[in-house]
Write an enzyme that holds these catalytic residues in place. Structure first.
Site, short mmCIF file in Angstrom:
data_model
loop_
_atom_site.label_atom_id
_atom_site.label_comp_id
_atom_site.label_asym_id
_atom_site.label_seq_id
_atom_site.Cartn_x
_atom_site.Cartn_y
_atom_site.Cartn_z
N VAL A 71 5.29 -29.21 25.59
CA VAL A 71 4.92 -30.63 25.69
C VAL A 71 6.08 -31.51 25.17
O VAL A 71 6.40 -32.54 25.75
CB VAL A 71 3.67 -30.94 24.83
CG1 VAL A 71 3.36 -32.42 24.82
CG2 VAL A 71 2.47 -30.17 25.34
N ASP A 72 6.67 -31.07 24.09
CA ASP A 72 7.76 -31.81 23.45
C ASP A 72 8.91 -32.06 24.44
O ASP A 72 9.38 -33.20 24.62
CB ASP A 72 8.25 -30.97 22.25
CG ASP A 72 9.04 -31.76 21.23
OD1 ASP A 72 9.12 -33.00 21.36
OD2 ASP A 72 9.57 -31.13 20.30
N GLY B 282 0.53 -23.24 22.41
CA GLY B 282 1.55 -22.77 23.34
C GLY B 282 2.55 -21.89 22.61
O GLY B 282 2.23 -20.79 22.17
N SER C 74 -0.40 -26.53 19.01
CA SER C 74 -0.16 -25.15 18.51
C SER C 74 -0.54 -24.05 19.49
O SER C 74 -0.27 -22.87 19.21
CB SER C 74 -0.88 -24.88 17.17
OG SER C 74 -0.21 -25.55 16.11
N1 AR6 Z 1 1.08 -31.55 29.44
C1 AR6 Z 1 -0.01 -31.03 28.81
N2 AR6 Z 1 0.01 -29.83 28.19
C2 AR6 Z 1 1.16 -29.14 28.22
C3 AR6 Z 1 2.33 -29.61 28.85
C4 AR6 Z 1 2.25 -30.88 29.49
N3 AR6 Z 1 3.31 -31.42 30.11
N4 AR6 Z 1 3.32 -28.68 28.70
C5 AR6 Z 1 2.78 -27.65 27.98
N5 AR6 Z 1 1.47 -27.92 27.72
P1 AR6 Z 1 3.46 -26.29 23.23
P2 AR6 Z 1 3.01 -25.81 20.37
C6 AR6 Z 1 0.48 -27.12 26.96
O1 AR6 Z 1 4.24 -25.03 23.33
O2 AR6 Z 1 2.32 -24.52 20.64
C7 AR6 Z 1 8.06 -27.03 21.20
O3 AR6 Z 1 9.27 -26.38 21.38
C8 AR6 Z 1 0.79 -25.67 26.73
O4 AR6 Z 1 0.42 -24.90 27.87
O5 AR6 Z 1 3.99 -27.49 23.91
O6 AR6 Z 1 2.40 -26.76 19.36
C9 AR6 Z 1 8.05 -27.91 19.97
O7 AR6 Z 1 9.30 -28.52 19.75
C10 AR6 Z 1 -0.09 -25.38 25.51
O8 AR6 Z 1 -1.43 -25.14 25.92
O9 AR6 Z 1 3.23 -26.70 21.68
C11 AR6 Z 1 7.72 -26.93 18.88
O10 AR6 Z 1 8.88 -26.23 18.48
C12 AR6 Z 1 -0.08 -26.69 24.72
O11 AR6 Z 1 0.39 -27.67 25.65
C13 AR6 Z 1 6.76 -25.98 19.56
O12 AR6 Z 1 7.06 -26.05 20.95
C14 AR6 Z 1 0.84 -26.68 23.50
O13 AR6 Z 1 2.00 -25.94 23.78
C15 AR6 Z 1 5.32 -26.42 19.39
O14 AR6 Z 1 4.48 -25.43 19.91
#
Ligand code: AR6
Length: 177
Positions: free
Chosen positions: A37-38, A128, A126
């Site tokens: 997402v970031d 992902g 968290s």
């Molecule tokens: N829109 C909605 N959901 C999404 C999108 C999107 N565009 N892209 C991914 N997801 P994550 P975390 C989902 O990994 O686990 C980064 O590198 C994804 O499928 O984004 O909190 C940060 O800088 C999952 O279900 O976040 C940190 O280092 C959810 O969003 C780390 O990742 C969260 O996945 C944070 O990891």
């Protein structure tokens, strides 16, 4: 449990395509970007978000943002006024970090209240790269939003895939208003 008037809605899709007052970013402590997402938020929102994050790091957040906390920046070119960055815990099989994940939702809503945001989109923080099991992430997310006193009128959980959507839909059904 405290009741609130916040409506929870679920959308399957890309959080960067949402029109809301505030979009929550699942960030890391550096606030300087990453994947998931970031990465998507910084890509679509453009350089103004990173510029704001760098200003935060140069000011009150010299050591970065602690896990479980939240802070706002501009939303740049996104269709929102603010991005609220929160840092979820990395899932651990040996240590219960649920309170930190709940804190992400509570703190994000507190920041939203400070800003006057009424509609807020959340990803599954968290669940992902940080490895949190989706069903448990959904349980904590829905439970915490339901239990938090806030002026936010709509919390929109934006779930990337069907699996995540189903997990959140199950929780909303299990935890009625
Ligand atoms: N829109 C909605 N959901 C999404 C999108 C999107 N565009 N892209 C991914 N997801 P994550 P975390 C989902 O990994 O686990 C980064 O590198 C994804 O499928 O984004 O909190 C940060 O800088 C999952 O279900 O976040 C940190 O280092 C959810 O969003 C780390 O990742 C969260 O996945 C944070 O990891």
């Amino acid at each position: 449990m405290t009741t609130n008037k916040t409506a929870i809605t679920l959308v399957q899709g890309d959080i960067t395509r949402q029109s809301v007052d505030a979009i929550v970013n699942a960030a890391n402590s550096s606030l300087l970007g990453g994947g998931g997402v970031d990465g998507a938020i910084h890509r679509r929102g453009g350089p103004a978000i990173l510029a704001d994050c760098r200003r935060l790091r140069a000011g009150h957040y010299g050591k970065g943002l602690a896990t479980g906390r939240a802070v706002a920046t501009t939303a740049g070119e996104l269709d929102a006024r603010w991005v609220i960055h929160t840092v979820g815990p990395v899932h651990s099989a040996t240590e219960d970090r649920s309170a930190l994940l709940a804190s992400c939702y509570r703190e994000s809503l507190r920041v939203a209240d400070e800003l006057g945001a009424r509609t807020v989109a959340f990803p599954a923080v968290s669940a992902g790269i940080y490895g949190w099991p989706m069903d448990d992430a959904a349980r904590i997310a829905v439970q915490t939003v339901r239990a938090t006193e806030t002026d936010v009128e709509q919390v929109r959980f934006v779930l990337f895939d069907e699996r995540a959507y189903e997990a959140f839909a199950g929780e909303v059904a299990r935890q009625p208003e």
